[in-house]
Write a protein that holds these residues in place. Structure first.
Motif, mmCIF file in Angstrom:
data_model
loop_
_atom_site.group_PDB
_atom_site.id
_atom_site.type_symbol
_atom_site.label_atom_id
_atom_site.label_comp_id
_atom_site.label_asym_id
_atom_site.label_seq_id
_atom_site.Cartn_x
_atom_site.Cartn_y
_atom_site.Cartn_z
ATOM 1 N N ILE A 183 31.167 26.058 26.393
ATOM 2 C CA ILE A 183 31.064 26.990 27.511
ATOM 3 C C ILE A 183 31.408 28.389 27.018
ATOM 4 O O ILE A 183 32.248 28.557 26.122
ATOM 5 N N LYS A 184 30.735 29.380 27.558
ATOM 6 C CA LYS A 184 31.030 30.779 27.245
ATOM 7 C C LYS A 184 31.383 31.473 28.553
ATOM 8 O O LYS A 184 30.669 31.342 29.543
ATOM 9 N N ILE A 185 32.493 32.192 28.553
ATOM 10 C CA ILE A 185 32.925 32.874 29.773
ATOM 11 C C ILE A 185 33.144 34.362 29.512
ATOM 12 O O ILE A 185 33.341 34.789 28.367
ATOM 13 N N THR A 186 33.086 35.104 30.574
ATOM 14 C CA THR A 186 33.575 36.481 30.565
ATOM 15 C C THR A 186 34.875 36.484 31.363
ATOM 16 O O THR A 186 34.870 36.201 32.567
ATOM 17 N N PHE A 187 35.952 36.745 30.672
ATOM 18 C CA PHE A 187 37.269 36.810 31.318
ATOM 19 C C PHE A 187 37.533 38.276 31.654
ATOM 20 O O PHE A 187 37.375 39.159 30.806
ATOM 21 N N TRP A 188 37.908 38.555 32.903
ATOM 22 C CA TRP A 188 38.177 39.928 33.311
ATOM 23 C C TRP A 188 39.593 40.063 33.852
ATOM 24 O O TRP A 188 40.202 39.095 34.320
ATOM 25 N N PHE A 189 40.117 41.263 33.756
ATOM 26 C CA PHE A 189 41.457 41.555 34.286
ATOM 27 C C PHE A 189 41.507 43.018 34.684
ATOM 28 O O PHE A 189 40.692 43.834 34.234
ATOM 29 N N VAL A 190 42.438 43.337 35.556
ATOM 30 C CA VAL A 190 42.606 44.712 36.024
ATOM 31 C C VAL A 190 43.983 45.209 35.605
ATOM 32 O O VAL A 190 44.998 44.579 35.890
ATOM 33 N N LEU A 191 43.998 46.333 34.909
ATOM 34 C CA LEU A 191 45.254 46.930 34.435
ATOM 35 C C LEU A 191 45.240 48.418 34.768
ATOM 36 O O LEU A 191 44.338 49.140 34.339
ATOM 37 N N ASP A 192 46.222 48.850 35.549
ATOM 38 C CA ASP A 192 46.323 50.258 35.957
ATOM 39 C C ASP A 192 45.025 50.745 36.588
ATOM 40 O O ASP A 192 44.554 51.872 36.331
#
Length: 243
Positions: free
Chosen positions: A87-96
């Motif tokens: 499986i291939k994923i795009t992991f996202w996160f929000v910082l500032d």
């Protein structure tokens, strides 16, 4: 790298030993990380999943592996090919207020040969997803001590367990005192063992083993005490050798 660049890494690089276990993968002994514990840590840093961080599946497939056989010689029969789930994923996160993205892969055996014949793992997709998420988080520094191989050092693990025992204790002062007494007992036991050494080689081995443990705990006073004993006892063996 600046302190700002290492801000997340410094928060998450140490692994809570309660959420690890030893595992054997591909013949290698590894430290297995609990995926839910890593999500909990990510929630602490970024906020709830789906709001502060998350992932989307970009690709999912089954890859053919090695051919499987049963029997020997003329009775050798092909059982087909192994299948691995990827499986291939795009992991996202929000910082500032800024969104970041990381692409990662996860892989798990789906169809393989075992002592029971051919076996399939119905949870392979879930395991692959967890694998990809953990790898993505590792790129931000989550459980970096495991990925850097520091968990292979038993002294590092013991020191980490000691620090976490204090942090998690209901009575922190009592735990600190318990560890102080444990330290004194360890140093006394080391000194007694050094005094009973029958050769310079044995003496140095006891010393070196103790120093590795004390160094892992940044116990310079303990290192000095053991080093003093080595300096005091070494001439005894030098004189015996000369005689």
């Amino acid at each position: 790298m600046t302190t700002a660049n290492m801000r997340i890494w410094a928060q998450v690089d140490k692994t809570d030993t309660r959420f690890t276990k030893d595992a054997k993968v591909g013949g290698q002994q590894i430290t297995s990380l609990n995926g839910t514990a890593m999500i909990m840590k990510a929630t602490e840093v970024f906020g709830p999943a789906g709001i502060g961080f998350g992932w989307s599946v970009v690709e999912e497939r089954f890859d053919k592996g090695a051919e499987m056989f049963n029997g020997e010689g003329d009775k050798r029969v092909s059982l087909g090919f192994e299948l691995n789930h990827t499986i291939k994923i795009t992991f996202w996160f929000v910082l500032d207020g800024q969104r970041g993205e990381i692409e990662q892969y996860g892989c798990t055996q789906y169809l393989y040969k075992s002592k029971y014949g051919t076996t399939t793992d119905g949870e392979a997709p879930k395991k692959s997803l967890t694998d990809a998420i953990k790898k993505a988080l590792s790129m931000l520094g989550f459980s970096a001590d495991v990925f850097l191989g520091m968990f292979d050092d038993v002294n590092y693990r013991q020191q980490l367990e000691a620090e976490q025992a204090i942090e998690q204790a209901e009575d922190k002062e009592a735990e600190i005192e318990r560890q102080k007494q444990e330290r004194l007992a360890f140093i006394k036991g080391t000194v007694d063992a050094m005094k009973g050494a029958q050769s310079l080689r044995e003496l140095k081995k006891i010393h070196d083993t103790a120093v590795r443990r004390l160094d892992a705990r940044n116990d310079s006073a303990g290192v000095q005490r053991v080093a003093k004993e080595l300096a005091d006892l070494s001439p005894k063996f030098t004189q015996e050798t000369a005689a």
